[in-house]
Write a protein that holds these residues in place. Sequence first.
Motif, PDB file in Angstrom:
ATOM      1  N   GLY A   1       8.617  -6.791   2.416  1.00  0.00           N
ATOM      2  CA  GLY A   1       8.466  -6.953   1.088  1.00  0.00           C
ATOM      3  C   GLY A   1       8.779  -6.022   0.183  1.00  0.00           C
ATOM      4  O   GLY A   1       8.114  -5.661  -0.746  1.00  0.00           O
ATOM      5  N   SER A   2       9.738  -5.155   0.274  1.00  0.00           N
ATOM      6  CA  SER A   2      10.257  -3.833  -0.458  1.00  0.00           C
ATOM      7  C   SER A   2      10.379  -4.202  -1.699  1.00  0.00           C
ATOM      8  O   SER A   2      11.032  -5.557  -2.039  1.00  0.00           O
TER       9      SER A   2
ATOM     10  N   LEU B   1      18.130   5.114  -4.847  1.00  0.00           N
ATOM     11  CA  LEU B   1      17.453   4.329  -5.849  1.00  0.00           C
ATOM     12  C   LEU B   1      17.671   4.929  -7.536  1.00  0.00           C
ATOM     13  O   LEU B   1      17.724   3.769  -8.380  1.00  0.00           O
ATOM     14  N   LEU B   2      17.720   6.004  -7.791  1.00  0.00           N
ATOM     15  CA  LEU B   2      17.750   6.453  -9.092  1.00  0.00           C
ATOM     16  C   LEU B   2      19.113   6.014  -9.647  1.00  0.00           C
ATOM     17  O   LEU B   2      19.187   5.817 -10.884  1.00  0.00           O
ATOM     18  N   ARG B   3      20.126   6.177  -8.565  1.00  0.00           N
ATOM     19  CA  ARG B   3      21.537   5.889  -9.126  1.00  0.00           C
ATOM     20  C   ARG B   3      22.057   4.495  -9.074  1.00  0.00           C
ATOM     21  O   ARG B   3      23.169   4.256  -9.496  1.00  0.00           O
ATOM     22  N   ASP B   4      21.198   3.606  -8.521  1.00  0.00           N
ATOM     23  CA  ASP B   4      21.404   2.312  -8.337  1.00  0.00           C
ATOM     24  C   ASP B   4      21.792   1.720  -9.572  1.00  0.00           C
ATOM     25  O   ASP B   4      20.802   1.486 -10.716  1.00  0.00           O
TER      26      ASP B   4
ATOM     27  N   ARG C   1       0.767  -1.358   0.003  1.00  0.00           N
ATOM     28  CA  ARG C   1      -0.005   0.131  -0.139  1.00  0.00           C
ATOM     29  C   ARG C   1       0.787   1.203   0.103  1.00  0.00           C
ATOM     30  O   ARG C   1       0.447   2.221  -0.642  1.00  0.00           O
ATOM     31  N   LEU C   2       1.780   1.067   0.821  1.00  0.00           N
ATOM     32  CA  LEU C   2       2.685   2.357   0.746  1.00  0.00           C
ATOM     33  C   LEU C   2       3.644   2.560  -0.739  1.00  0.00           C
ATOM     34  O   LEU C   2       3.789   3.588  -1.115  1.00  0.00           O
ATOM     35  N   HIS C   3       3.834   1.423  -1.220  1.00  0.00           N
ATOM     36  CA  HIS C   3       4.504   1.482  -2.468  1.00  0.00           C
ATOM     37  C   HIS C   3       3.768   2.096  -3.481  1.00  0.00           C
ATOM     38  O   HIS C   3       4.035   2.845  -4.277  1.00  0.00           O
ATOM     39  N   ARG C   4       2.324   1.802  -3.641  1.00  0.00           N
ATOM     40  CA  ARG C   4       1.383   2.305  -4.352  1.00  0.00           C
ATOM     41  C   ARG C   4       0.913   3.503  -4.232  1.00  0.00           C
ATOM     42  O   ARG C   4       0.725   4.358  -4.998  1.00  0.00           O
ATOM     43  N   LEU C   5       1.024   4.014  -3.014  1.00  0.00           N
ATOM     44  CA  LEU C   5       0.920   5.506  -2.385  1.00  0.00           C
ATOM     45  C   LEU C   5       1.654   6.381  -3.144  1.00  0.00           C
ATOM     46  O   LEU C   5       1.606   7.366  -3.654  1.00  0.00           O
ATOM     47  N   GLY C   6       3.262   5.975  -2.858  1.00  0.00           N
ATOM     48  CA  GLY C   6       4.222   6.647  -3.254  1.00  0.00           C
ATOM     49  C   GLY C   6       4.280   6.981  -4.840  1.00  0.00           C
ATOM     50  O   GLY C   6       4.416   7.985  -5.684  1.00  0.00           O
TER      51      GLY C   6
ATOM     52  N   PRO D   1      11.506   7.002 -12.213  1.00  0.00           N
ATOM     53  CA  PRO D   1      11.461   7.896 -11.202  1.00  0.00           C
ATOM     54  C   PRO D   1      10.143   7.564 -10.532  1.00  0.00           C
ATOM     55  O   PRO D   1      10.132   7.323  -9.328  1.00  0.00           O
ATOM     56  N   ALA D   2       9.098   7.248 -10.933  1.00  0.00           N
ATOM     57  CA  ALA D   2       7.970   6.789 -10.373  1.00  0.00           C
ATOM     58  C   ALA D   2       7.979   5.828  -9.521  1.00  0.00           C
ATOM     59  O   ALA D   2       7.700   5.691  -8.468  1.00  0.00           O
ATOM     60  N   GLU D   3       8.687   4.718  -9.983  1.00  0.00           N
ATOM     61  CA  GLU D   3       8.810   3.410  -9.331  1.00  0.00           C
ATOM     62  C   GLU D   3       9.993   3.734  -7.969  1.00  0.00           C
ATOM     63  O   GLU D   3       9.629   3.099  -7.102  1.00  0.00           O
ATOM     64  N   ALA D   4      10.968   4.565  -8.422  1.00  0.00           N
ATOM     65  CA  ALA D   4      12.031   4.804  -7.233  1.00  0.00           C
ATOM     66  C   ALA D   4      11.197   5.514  -6.064  1.00  0.00           C
ATOM     67  O   ALA D   4      11.452   5.195  -4.941  1.00  0.00           O
ATOM     68  N   VAL D   5       9.996   6.507  -6.558  1.00  0.00           N
ATOM     69  CA  VAL D   5       9.540   7.023  -5.490  1.00  0.00           C
ATOM     70  C   VAL D   5       8.609   5.931  -4.678  1.00  0.00           C
ATOM     71  O   VAL D   5       8.451   6.005  -3.526  1.00  0.00           O
ATOM     72  N   GLY D   6       7.939   5.168  -5.256  1.00  0.00           N
ATOM     73  CA  GLY D   6       7.044   4.002  -4.941  1.00  0.00           C
ATOM     74  C   GLY D   6       8.027   3.394  -3.871  1.00  0.00           C
ATOM     75  O   GLY D   6       7.607   3.002  -2.774  1.00  0.00           O
ATOM     76  N   ARG D   7       9.450   2.851  -4.046  1.00  0.00           N
ATOM     77  CA  ARG D   7      10.092   2.081  -3.374  1.00  0.00           C
ATOM     78  C   ARG D   7      10.809   2.833  -2.242  1.00  0.00           C
ATOM     79  O   ARG D   7      10.779   2.105  -1.073  1.00  0.00           O
ATOM     80  N   ALA D   8      10.898   3.995  -2.204  1.00  0.00           N
ATOM     81  CA  ALA D   8      11.501   5.237  -1.250  1.00  0.00           C
ATOM     82  C   ALA D   8      10.347   5.104  -0.149  1.00  0.00           C
ATOM     83  O   ALA D   8      10.592   4.983   1.124  1.00  0.00           O
TER      84      ALA D   8
END
Length: 755
Positions: A735-736, A274-277, A22-27, A284-291
């Motif tokens: 489950g990150s 995460l962007l520099r990984d 849920r947090l991942h989807r929110l971000g 970018p959107a996926e990196a925000v979700g993971r953060a």
Amino acid sequence: MTNAPAPTQEPDRPEASADVGRLHRLGRWCARRPWWVLGTWLLVLLAALGADRAWGGTYDDDFSLPGTSVQTGADLLDAHGSVNIRGTAAQIVLHTGTGSLTDQQGAVDTAVAGLKQLPEVISVTDPLVTPGAVSADGATGIVIVRFTQNPARFETSYLHGVDDAVQGLRADGVQVEYGGPLGQLARPKAADRLSEMIGLATAVIVLLAGFGSLAAAGFPLLTAVVGLLSGISLLGLLAAAFTFGNAAPTLATMMGLGVGIDYALFLVTRHRRLLRDKDDPADPAEAVGRAVATSGRAVIVAAATVTVALGGLYASGVNFIGTLGIAAGLTVVIAAVAALTLTPALLGIAGRRIDRWRVRTPVDEPGDTADTWHRWAATVGRRPWLFLTVGTLVLGVLAIPAASMRLGHVDNGADPTGYTDRRAYDLIADAFGPGTNGQFTIVADLDDAHTGTGELFATLHDALAASPGVAHVTTPVVSDDHTLLVSTVTPDTGPQERATSDLMHRLENDTLPHALADSGGHGYVTGVTAAQLTFRDVVVDRLPVIVAVVVAAAFLLLLTVFRSLLVALKAALLNLLSIGAAYGVVVAVFQWGWGGSLFGVDEPVPVESYVPMMMFAIVFGLSMDYEVFLLSRIREAWLHTKDNHLSVANGLAGTARVITCAALIMTSVFLAFLLSTNVVIKMLALGLGVSVIVDATLVRLVLVPSTMYLLGRANWWLPRWLDRLLPHLDPEGPGSATAPDAARAAVPVVSGEQP
């Protein structure tokens, strides 16, 4: 520690994974629909500001102390007192440098008549006809003005009417100063705004130095400011329905601005990494979700810990203190919500251009600077006993002054001489004695058979006058309905002196019971000074309850989050050391006077009664903030490597830079409020600033890693039966969406311990 029990295994928890999802989807949603999020926050902010302006309330240090002598006496006066002893009293002090006030009879009469015409005024005394209102040399007089409510709540424009009423006296060369709550209304209000600006300016410098780009530095600031303005506006609306102390908005600003920048800072830092990984690049959107799914979860745990600690202030049983905690907790919660929604939206707008408009190379990019913390972690790991001993000794030395802490009320005598209430205080003390600034009102509740007897009048007066520490006693007067006898006792010491407190207790427990024993009545000591001293006594009695509640709540939360008895216990003990050090510095500066003049306090003062309680809740909560962010990275690495030394080194190296940056910002925000006009705010500002410095350096960088190195695998031990009972609130989530960067960091193992 090789014989320690094996750590509890961490199976995948569906409920935890779902929460992370849920947090991942929110971000990710906020990053992909940023303008919707920005528009919503803009509407919320404008609506909150408008509503506060239209219907917002005011702040007032008004509190009740049910069951106490001071409260009972005040209630009796409200129910049976005459107009001359009702309402809220404020002093207007008159002083002439030449001659006597009687020479200004016409100007005094005009001023008294003008004051009586002002709205909200119940009564005004004429010093020239009121016994004891003019000093022995005739040069100083006191006008007592009684208002329907506390004048400190009035708009500043109310002073224009007061100034107009006394203008004739000033024109004749008479010095006119406002004391009590009227003097509080006249204090300058600009200092707190200056403090906020200094805190923001410092944050800009630190963020630019850390991130190196205007965009990355601006996002945490913008998020914090939007959240703070929304929170303060909502607090103003709540103030219309509930009573909040004068310190509430300033305290809420300190907390909201500090944690708001911190929470957004942690998210932006994780997102950029995460962007520099290179091993697992993300859009970018996926990196925000993971953060948000990882560091965002730590933000939730940290904000919950701070809020729980502040909410624990209600365990004091004193509504005034509880509402101060609610005020600060409100802005913390809104800061967390803003960080989890507004920051992802801003990051979504920036995309991969997060480092646009670069002004320098960021310190968190790979290079020699990053390796510095790796080397530090290895150094601590080689000599953990040495670092633990030195760090503990330093905190112990800082805490030494706390053993002599004397609680009390900081009166107007501690204010800068540029304030009118300070000048009024000094004029009264010089002309009438120091105790005149801290008089007690004596209320005797008697039956009708005794209220009119002159013998009882004389008995009560003589008993009060004979009590040690009394400078003057007025003749008791009977209330309009003949149910009360009321007298005023003037101590021979000032309100802040221990002897004044001893006198109050002596009057309550000895003098009044003996004087009224034959009448069957009861006596009470009330008034402003008595209320402040009683409030102190109540706070002292209930401070242990607050400590127990806050420590227990934080221990259970950390135990639940990190699944470790020793980690939770260690965090609680180290935070107590940190708080003790902060107490020691406050006592040394304000009570001992070591450098107090540098902060605008010219003489030693007692520690305000509720400051230790407020500091404990706030410092304990903030300390847990950094504890959560550090331990979440250590635990993240532990779950992947099962190597305690490697996990501690990785966690320390992965968070030290951002924790140091965040701590520097929060310290700057707190210390900037040393410019406040309120001495209590100065105490809180210094205590909180010192605690953050100590916590981010000695505790987080020395004591935590050294103790965790020494405990080894026992750090992560939890009895299986307890593991089954506790809910699961993983700070970074099992489950990150990406393998943790901390666990993959190329950090040399600092010991021979293997997974």
